[in-house]
Design a protein around this motif. Structure first.
Motif, PDB file in Angstrom:
ATOM      1  N   GLY A 161       0.765  -1.234   0.000  1.00  8.37           N
ATOM      2  CA  GLY A 161       0.000   0.000   0.000  1.00  8.37           C
ATOM      3  C   GLY A 161       0.796   1.283   0.000  1.00  8.37           C
ATOM      4  N   PHE A 162       1.842   1.358   0.808  1.00 11.72           N
ATOM      5  CA  PHE A 162       2.615   2.586   0.949  1.00 11.72           C
ATOM      6  C   PHE A 162       4.090   2.265   0.772  1.00 11.72           C
ATOM      7  N   PHE A 163       4.902   3.328   0.676  1.00  5.84           N
ATOM      8  CA  PHE A 163       6.323   3.065   0.735  1.00  5.84           C
ATOM      9  C   PHE A 163       6.569   2.310   2.034  1.00  5.84           C
ATOM     10  N   PRO A 164       7.373   1.277   1.972  1.00  8.00           N
ATOM     11  CA  PRO A 164       7.401   0.294   3.059  1.00  8.00           C
ATOM     12  C   PRO A 164       7.940   0.844   4.363  1.00  8.00           C
ATOM     13  N   SER A 165       7.630   0.122   5.423  1.00  5.18           N
ATOM     14  CA  SER A 165       8.223   0.373   6.727  1.00  5.18           C
ATOM     15  C   SER A 165       8.933  -0.911   7.103  1.00  5.18           C
ATOM     16  N   ASN A 166      10.178  -1.032   6.649  1.00  3.49           N
ATOM     17  CA  ASN A 166      10.924  -2.282   6.796  1.00  3.49           C
ATOM     18  C   ASN A 166      11.225  -2.628   8.243  1.00  3.49           C
ATOM     19  N   ALA A 167      11.438  -3.905   8.463  1.00  2.00           N
ATOM     20  CA  ALA A 167      11.870  -4.388   9.770  1.00  2.00           C
ATOM     21  C   ALA A 167      12.845  -5.533   9.563  1.00  2.00           C
ATOM     22  N   SER A 168      13.652  -5.787  10.558  1.00  2.00           N
ATOM     23  CA  SER A 168      14.594  -6.898  10.522  1.00  2.00           C
ATOM     24  C   SER A 168      14.806  -7.375  11.947  1.00  2.00           C
ATOM     25  N   TYR A 169      15.234  -8.609  12.097  1.00  2.00           N
ATOM     26  CA  TYR A 169      15.529  -9.112  13.432  1.00  2.00           C
ATOM     27  C   TYR A 169      16.639  -8.288  14.077  1.00  2.00           C
ATOM     28  N   GLU A 170      17.599  -7.855  13.260  1.00  2.00           N
ATOM     29  CA  GLU A 170      18.676  -7.029  13.793  1.00  2.00           C
ATOM     30  C   GLU A 170      18.125  -5.742  14.405  1.00  2.00           C
ATOM     31  N   GLY A 171      17.162  -5.134  13.695  1.00  7.61           N
ATOM     32  CA  GLY A 171      16.558  -3.910  14.209  1.00  7.61           C
ATOM     33  C   GLY A 171      15.749  -4.149  15.466  1.00  7.61           C
TER      34      GLY A 171
END
Length: 503
Positions: free
Chosen positions: A75-85
């Motif tokens: 839907g939108f420009f993403p809001s990324n996530a990672s286990y590191e974060g």
């Protein structure tokens, strides 16, 4: 369960969440106001057992969550996530260190400048923007969002312009503050009709005139130098003082970038040429979404880097959009950090220390609006060390490939048309007119309704493209999205189109 045990269990639940996220509906299926009907109107008089709190979190909060990390979230420009974060944010929360001064926790300040320099080098910024290069005053700070970055830069640009005007003025300034307030009414800030609202909102909060300059489809909605020059000439003749151009940079093509709505392209080189005749004009690049792609050598030209490195005053990007780093994380670089410090530094006695360096640039509080905030640099450090430069680049390249795959499939289907050239993760498309009498906007409004009805399976966002009309935006960005998810999206959209066109 003791709280230490609950913390261990929560880590397991977070891991389970990401491993099973695809089984969840993409968008929340609750109705507005649902939560007030489920929770008490007052806090409990006595503390409750953690098991009860955790149960209510799963039953009431998680049911109201739209899953931005879902592989079918477009839907939108993403809001990324990672286990590191995630791990970094857990450590940051455990430490709860605001880090406003160097001595509040030296690592908080020093790691921020180190990772900012790492990322600046990945982007191709010159040494003028490196914090730990002591031959100049340029460098960066990690702000919370593009909105905060735009406002912070606007404050610095306003202050620099007013200081320069005061130095040039022949008037007596017995009351400098009153004089600055009177001059502020003459300042004007520029964006375009496609610029994100963060620019006009910053101007509104500062009480400054804002001009949204016209852009046109023939220029792919990018701001041209001649348009800026005309605006500068008009405002100068009216006694206004142009002080900030915020070019909204979201995606990249050849040597220029574009807007949130459609990834339109602003002509950075033309704007820089025009700005040479306006020494008070601060050139800022808001690269909220696409700035991370400056890390791809094959997608940036030397002309782009030379233009920015030689002529622009600042740039910000959001690592929390496409850079695998959790919110909030907006690296912001300025050519002269003293412009921030002069506008934002206030040192109370409580903030002083006997070994405090005379250089204001050594304390984060002097470079931002707020006093303290989270240990943001930690998650950038974790992510860049874990992925490495090449792993970070491959993350971006993967999504670019998937977006082009989607565009190619949609373009091959007779019921669809691509309405703007795909750029990086963004593809804009809509249903074609069925005949000459067809109201194509009304048709695509019904198409969007059909897509919304499939919200459990995927999420897209609509927009209106000037001189073109109503259309859909699909943005590839979730770290878990694969080719299978792209193919599934095409299949669902075909079904939605068939439903609309059969009526």
């Amino acid at each position: 369960m003791d709280l230490a045990g609950a913390a261990h269990a929560a880590v397991d639940q977070i891991c389970d969440y990401y491993q099973t996220i695809e089984q969840r509906p993409v968008t929340s299926q609750v109705e507005r106001g649902y939560l007030a009907k489920r929770l008490p109107e007052e806090a409990p008089a006595q503390g409750e057992a953690w098991d009860s709190i955790e149960h209510d979190f799963q039953q009431h909060i998680m049911t109201g969550i739209t899953h931005w990390q879902h592989p079918m979230f477009y839907g939108f420009f993403p809001s990324n996530a990672s286990y590191e974060g995630i791990l970094a944010d857990m450590y940051s929360s455990a430490l709860t260190n605001p880090g406003f001064n160097w001595n509040a926790s030296p690592a908080v300040t020093e790691l921020e400048f180190i990772v900012l320099d790492w990322f600046a080098k990945m982007m191709g910024l010159s040494s003028a923007f490196l914090s730990n290069d002591l031959s100049h005053h340029g460098g960066g700070i990690i702000l919370g969002s593009a909105s905060e970055a735009t406002l912070t830069i606007a404050i610095a640009a306003r202050d620099r312009a007013l200081r320069a005007l005061m130095e040039q003025s022949s008037e007596s300034h017995a009351d400098p503050l009153s004089w600055k307030l009177s001059m502020q009414t003459k300042l004007v800030m520029y964006g375009t009709t496609q610029t994100h609202s963060v620019a006009s909102k910053a101007a509104m909060m500062l009480g400054i005139r804002y001009r949204a300059l016209d852009v046109h489809r023939k220029d792919n909605y990018g701001l041209r130098g001649e348009t800026l020059k005309q605006a500068l000439d008009e405002d100068t003749s009216r006694g206004r003082v142009p002080f900030l151009l915020g070019t909204l940079i979201i995606t990249y093509s050849v040597a220029t970038y574009g807007t949130t709505n459609s990834c339109a392209i602003d002509r950075l080189d033309e704007l820089a040429d025009v700005a040479q005749s306006s020494p008070l004009l601060w050139l800022h690049v808001d690269a909220a979404y696409g700035g991370v792609t400056w890390c791809l050598p094959e997608d940036r030209s030397q002309k782009l880097l030379d233009t920015f490195n030689n002529h622009y005053d600042s740039i910000s990007t959001n690592l929390h959009k496409w850079g695998l780093v959790q919110m909030e994380c907006s690296p912001t670089y300025v050519r002269d950090r003293f412009d921030l410090a002069k506008a934002l530094s206030v040192t109370l006695d409580i903030l002083k220390s006997k070994d405090m360096d005379a250089n204001e640039l050594n304390d984060l509080r002097n470079l931002q609006i707020v006093l303290g905030r989270r240990f943001r640099a930690l998650k950038v450090w974790f992510v860049l060390r874990s992925y490495g430069v090449e792993g970070f680049r491959e993350h971006l390249r993967k999504h670019i490939r998937l977006a082009h795959s989607f565009a190619k499939q949609i373009e091959s289907l007779p019921e669809f048309e691509i309405v703007n050239p795909p750029r990086w993760g963004l593809v804009m498309f809509r249903l074609r007119k069925t005949d000459d009498d067809c109201d194509v906007d009304e048709l695509n409004h019904r198409f969007n309704d059909a897509i919304q009805d499939r919200g459990k399976e995927l999420f897209l966002s609509p927009t209106v493209l000037p001189e073109k009309g109503y259309c859909e935006r699909l943005v590839v960005g979730a770290a878990s999205t694969t080719q299978d998810h792209i193919d599934k999206a095409v299949e669902i959209l075909q079904e939605c189109a068939k439903k609309v066109l059969s009526k």
